[in-house]
Design a protein around this motif. Structure first.
Motif, PDB file in Angstrom:
ATOM      1  N   LYS A   9      48.095  37.110  38.302  1.00  0.00           N
ATOM      2  CA  LYS A   9      48.706  37.842  39.423  1.00  0.00           C
ATOM      3  C   LYS A   9      47.926  39.121  39.728  1.00  0.00           C
ATOM      4  O   LYS A   9      47.700  39.454  40.894  1.00  0.00           O
ATOM      5  CB  LYS A   9      50.165  38.162  39.114  1.00  0.00           C
ATOM      6  CG  LYS A   9      51.070  36.951  39.149  1.00  0.00           C
ATOM      7  CD  LYS A   9      52.497  37.310  38.775  1.00  0.00           C
ATOM      8  CE  LYS A   9      53.410  36.107  38.762  1.00  0.00           C
ATOM      9  NZ  LYS A   9      54.774  36.439  38.338  1.00  0.00           N
ATOM     10  N   HIS A  10      47.511  39.833  38.692  1.00  0.00           N
ATOM     11  CA  HIS A  10      46.698  41.044  38.883  1.00  0.00           C
ATOM     12  C   HIS A  10      45.389  40.690  39.592  1.00  0.00           C
ATOM     13  O   HIS A  10      44.969  41.379  40.533  1.00  0.00           O
ATOM     14  CB  HIS A  10      46.397  41.697  37.523  1.00  0.00           C
ATOM     15  CG  HIS A  10      45.362  42.768  37.583  1.00  0.00           C
ATOM     16  ND1 HIS A  10      45.618  44.027  38.099  1.00  0.00           N
ATOM     17  CD2 HIS A  10      44.057  42.771  37.226  1.00  0.00           C
ATOM     18  CE1 HIS A  10      44.510  44.745  38.039  1.00  0.00           C
ATOM     19  NE2 HIS A  10      43.559  44.016  37.524  1.00  0.00           N
ATOM     20  N   THR A  11      44.771  39.611  39.149  1.00  0.00           N
ATOM     21  CA  THR A  11      43.511  39.179  39.753  1.00  0.00           C
ATOM     22  C   THR A  11      43.705  38.806  41.223  1.00  0.00           C
ATOM     23  O   THR A  11      42.858  39.122  42.065  1.00  0.00           O
ATOM     24  CB  THR A  11      42.913  38.012  38.945  1.00  0.00           C
ATOM     25  OG1 THR A  11      42.675  38.467  37.604  1.00  0.00           O
ATOM     26  CG2 THR A  11      41.611  37.512  39.540  1.00  0.00           C
ATOM     27  N   ALA A  12      44.812  38.165  41.552  1.00  0.00           N
ATOM     28  CA  ALA A  12      45.100  37.823  42.953  1.00  0.00           C
ATOM     29  C   ALA A  12      45.173  39.093  43.804  1.00  0.00           C
ATOM     30  O   ALA A  12      44.649  39.127  44.926  1.00  0.00           O
ATOM     31  CB  ALA A  12      46.397  37.038  43.055  1.00  0.00           C
ATOM     32  N   THR A  13      45.801  40.135  43.281  1.00  0.00           N
ATOM     33  CA  THR A  13      45.873  41.417  44.004  1.00  0.00           C
ATOM     34  C   THR A  13      44.473  41.977  44.237  1.00  0.00           C
ATOM     35  O   THR A  13      44.163  42.464  45.325  1.00  0.00           O
ATOM     36  CB  THR A  13      46.725  42.429  43.196  1.00  0.00           C
ATOM     37  OG1 THR A  13      48.034  41.891  43.041  1.00  0.00           O
ATOM     38  CG2 THR A  13      46.809  43.762  43.894  1.00  0.00           C
ATOM     39  N   GLN A  14      43.615  41.879  43.224  1.00  0.00           N
ATOM     40  CA  GLN A  14      42.243  42.360  43.365  1.00  0.00           C
ATOM     41  C   GLN A  14      41.438  41.496  44.337  1.00  0.00           C
ATOM     42  O   GLN A  14      40.615  41.996  45.103  1.00  0.00           O
ATOM     43  CB  GLN A  14      41.551  42.412  41.995  1.00  0.00           C
ATOM     44  CG  GLN A  14      42.215  43.335  40.993  1.00  0.00           C
ATOM     45  CD  GLN A  14      42.416  44.730  41.531  1.00  0.00           C
ATOM     46  OE1 GLN A  14      41.481  45.373  41.996  1.00  0.00           O
ATOM     47  NE2 GLN A  14      43.648  45.207  41.494  1.00  0.00           N
ATOM     48  N   PHE A  36      35.576  46.521  39.410  1.00  0.00           N
ATOM     49  CA  PHE A  36      35.527  45.226  38.739  1.00  0.00           C
ATOM     50  C   PHE A  36      34.905  45.409  37.367  1.00  0.00           C
ATOM     51  O   PHE A  36      34.304  46.446  37.078  1.00  0.00           O
ATOM     52  CB  PHE A  36      34.739  44.200  39.573  1.00  0.00           C
ATOM     53  CG  PHE A  36      33.358  44.651  39.968  1.00  0.00           C
ATOM     54  CD1 PHE A  36      32.289  44.545  39.096  1.00  0.00           C
ATOM     55  CD2 PHE A  36      33.122  45.191  41.224  1.00  0.00           C
ATOM     56  CE1 PHE A  36      31.011  44.959  39.462  1.00  0.00           C
ATOM     57  CE2 PHE A  36      31.855  45.615  41.604  1.00  0.00           C
ATOM     58  CZ  PHE A  36      30.796  45.500  40.717  1.00  0.00           C
ATOM     59  N   ASP A  37      35.044  44.404  36.538  1.00  0.00           N
ATOM     60  CA  ASP A  37      34.376  44.433  35.244  1.00  0.00           C
ATOM     61  C   ASP A  37      32.963  43.880  35.399  1.00  0.00           C
ATOM     62  O   ASP A  37      31.994  44.556  35.105  1.00  0.00           O
ATOM     63  CB  ASP A  37      35.163  43.638  34.195  1.00  0.00           C
ATOM     64  CG  ASP A  37      34.523  43.765  32.826  1.00  0.00           C
ATOM     65  OD1 ASP A  37      34.192  44.900  32.429  1.00  0.00           O
ATOM     66  OD2 ASP A  37      34.338  42.738  32.148  1.00  0.00           O
ATOM     67  N   GLN A  84      31.925  47.750  35.856  1.00  0.00           N
ATOM     68  CA  GLN A  84      31.087  47.757  37.066  1.00  0.00           C
ATOM     69  C   GLN A  84      29.701  47.173  36.761  1.00  0.00           C
ATOM     70  O   GLN A  84      28.686  47.641  37.265  1.00  0.00           O
ATOM     71  CB  GLN A  84      30.943  49.164  37.652  1.00  0.00           C
ATOM     72  CG  GLN A  84      32.219  49.765  38.209  1.00  0.00           C
ATOM     73  CD  GLN A  84      32.769  49.018  39.415  1.00  0.00           C
ATOM     74  OE1 GLN A  84      33.844  48.431  39.334  1.00  0.00           O
ATOM     75  NE2 GLN A  84      32.075  49.014  40.518  1.00  0.00           N
ATOM     76  N   GLN A  85      29.678  46.132  35.939  1.00  0.00           N
ATOM     77  CA  GLN A  85      28.431  45.499  35.541  1.00  0.00           C
ATOM     78  C   GLN A  85      28.019  44.483  36.606  1.00  0.00           C
ATOM     79  O   GLN A  85      28.795  43.600  36.961  1.00  0.00           O
ATOM     80  CB  GLN A  85      28.623  44.814  34.190  1.00  0.00           C
ATOM     81  CG  GLN A  85      27.365  44.239  33.613  1.00  0.00           C
ATOM     82  CD  GLN A  85      27.610  43.639  32.241  1.00  0.00           C
ATOM     83  OE1 GLN A  85      28.601  42.932  32.037  1.00  0.00           O
ATOM     84  NE2 GLN A  85      26.732  43.924  31.307  1.00  0.00           N
ATOM     85  N   VAL A  86      26.790  44.616  37.106  1.00  0.00           N
ATOM     86  CA  VAL A  86      26.249  43.709  38.119  1.00  0.00           C
ATOM     87  C   VAL A  86      25.090  42.945  37.484  1.00  0.00           C
ATOM     88  O   VAL A  86      24.143  43.550  36.977  1.00  0.00           O
ATOM     89  CB  VAL A  86      25.780  44.482  39.370  1.00  0.00           C
ATOM     90  CG1 VAL A  86      25.181  43.526  40.390  1.00  0.00           C
ATOM     91  CG2 VAL A  86      26.924  45.282  39.973  1.00  0.00           C
ATOM     92  N   LEU A  87      25.193  41.622  37.525  1.00  0.00           N
ATOM     93  CA  LEU A  87      24.209  40.755  36.879  1.00  0.00           C
ATOM     94  C   LEU A  87      23.849  39.593  37.795  1.00  0.00           C
ATOM     95  O   LEU A  87      24.553  39.312  38.755  1.00  0.00           O
ATOM     96  CB  LEU A  87      24.783  40.168  35.586  1.00  0.00           C
ATOM     97  CG  LEU A  87      25.283  41.133  34.526  1.00  0.00           C
ATOM     98  CD1 LEU A  87      26.079  40.382  33.464  1.00  0.00           C
ATOM     99  CD2 LEU A  87      24.123  41.879  33.901  1.00  0.00           C
ATOM    100  N   TYR A  88      22.751  38.925  37.442  1.00  0.00           N
ATOM    101  CA  TYR A  88      22.454  37.654  38.088  1.00  0.00           C
ATOM    102  C   TYR A  88      21.893  36.704  37.048  1.00  0.00           C
ATOM    103  O   TYR A  88      21.389  37.122  36.012  1.00  0.00           O
ATOM    104  CB  TYR A  88      21.503  37.818  39.278  1.00  0.00           C
ATOM    105  CG  TYR A  88      20.073  38.148  38.946  1.00  0.00           C
ATOM    106  CD1 TYR A  88      19.113  37.143  38.830  1.00  0.00           C
ATOM    107  CD2 TYR A  88      19.660  39.468  38.783  1.00  0.00           C
ATOM    108  CE1 TYR A  88      17.796  37.444  38.547  1.00  0.00           C
ATOM    109  CE2 TYR A  88      18.344  39.779  38.518  1.00  0.00           C
ATOM    110  CZ  TYR A  88      17.409  38.762  38.391  1.00  0.00           C
ATOM    111  OH  TYR A  88      16.111  39.063  38.101  1.00  0.00           O
TER     112      TYR A  88
END
Length: 144
Positions: free
Chosen positions: A36-41, A107-108, A128-132
């Protein structure tokens, strides 16, 4: 069950792997709270993407489902905090990632995965980790 304006529990639990293998993909009470928390995000994500429809390929995964798909044992999908998705009406996977990085969404992890989908997680650490990932191993940032 409607989780938020644009997301339903059914799409959070959808798993062709679980269906094919006859594995239950039912969350417990704690996981349902995280879903539910993720849906809000994800509603915030949708706003950044100009309210275009989001196509979810993976959200919640029971431990057995996660193992069956080859997910890592500490995957945020198991807790219900992670979503793999596309938003074709907005643009490419790169366009989506750039828009989310430029936004004020917390975000994580945000991962550009093989140019085929976006992985975003909202676990409490919010790094706030951004990866590819393009082959083997994760790289910092977005691909050039």
């Amino acid at each position: 069950m409607q989780l938020s304006d644009n997301f339903k529990l059914q799409e959070a639990l959808k798993s062709s792997t679980a269906d094919r293998l006859g594995i239950s993909n039912t969350p417990n009470a704690k996981q349902l709270i995280a879903i539910k928390h993720t849906a809000t995000q994800m509603e915030k994500v949708r706003k950044v993407l100009k309210n275009k429809p989001i196509s979810i390929s993976s959200w919640f995964r029971a431990t057995a489902v996660n193992k069956a798909v080859g997910g890592v044992s500490n995957s945020d999908h198991i807790s219900g905090y992670a979503v793999d998705f596309k938003c074709p009406g907005f643009g490419s996977i790169t366009d989506i990632c750039k828009a989310l990085v430029a936004s004020d969404i917390k975000f994580d992890q945000l991962i550009w995965e093989y140019g085929r989908w976006v992985h975003i997680s909202f676990s409490p650490s919010m790094r706030q980790q951004v990866l590819y990932i393009k082959g083997r191993g994760y790289q910092q940032g977005l691909p050039r």
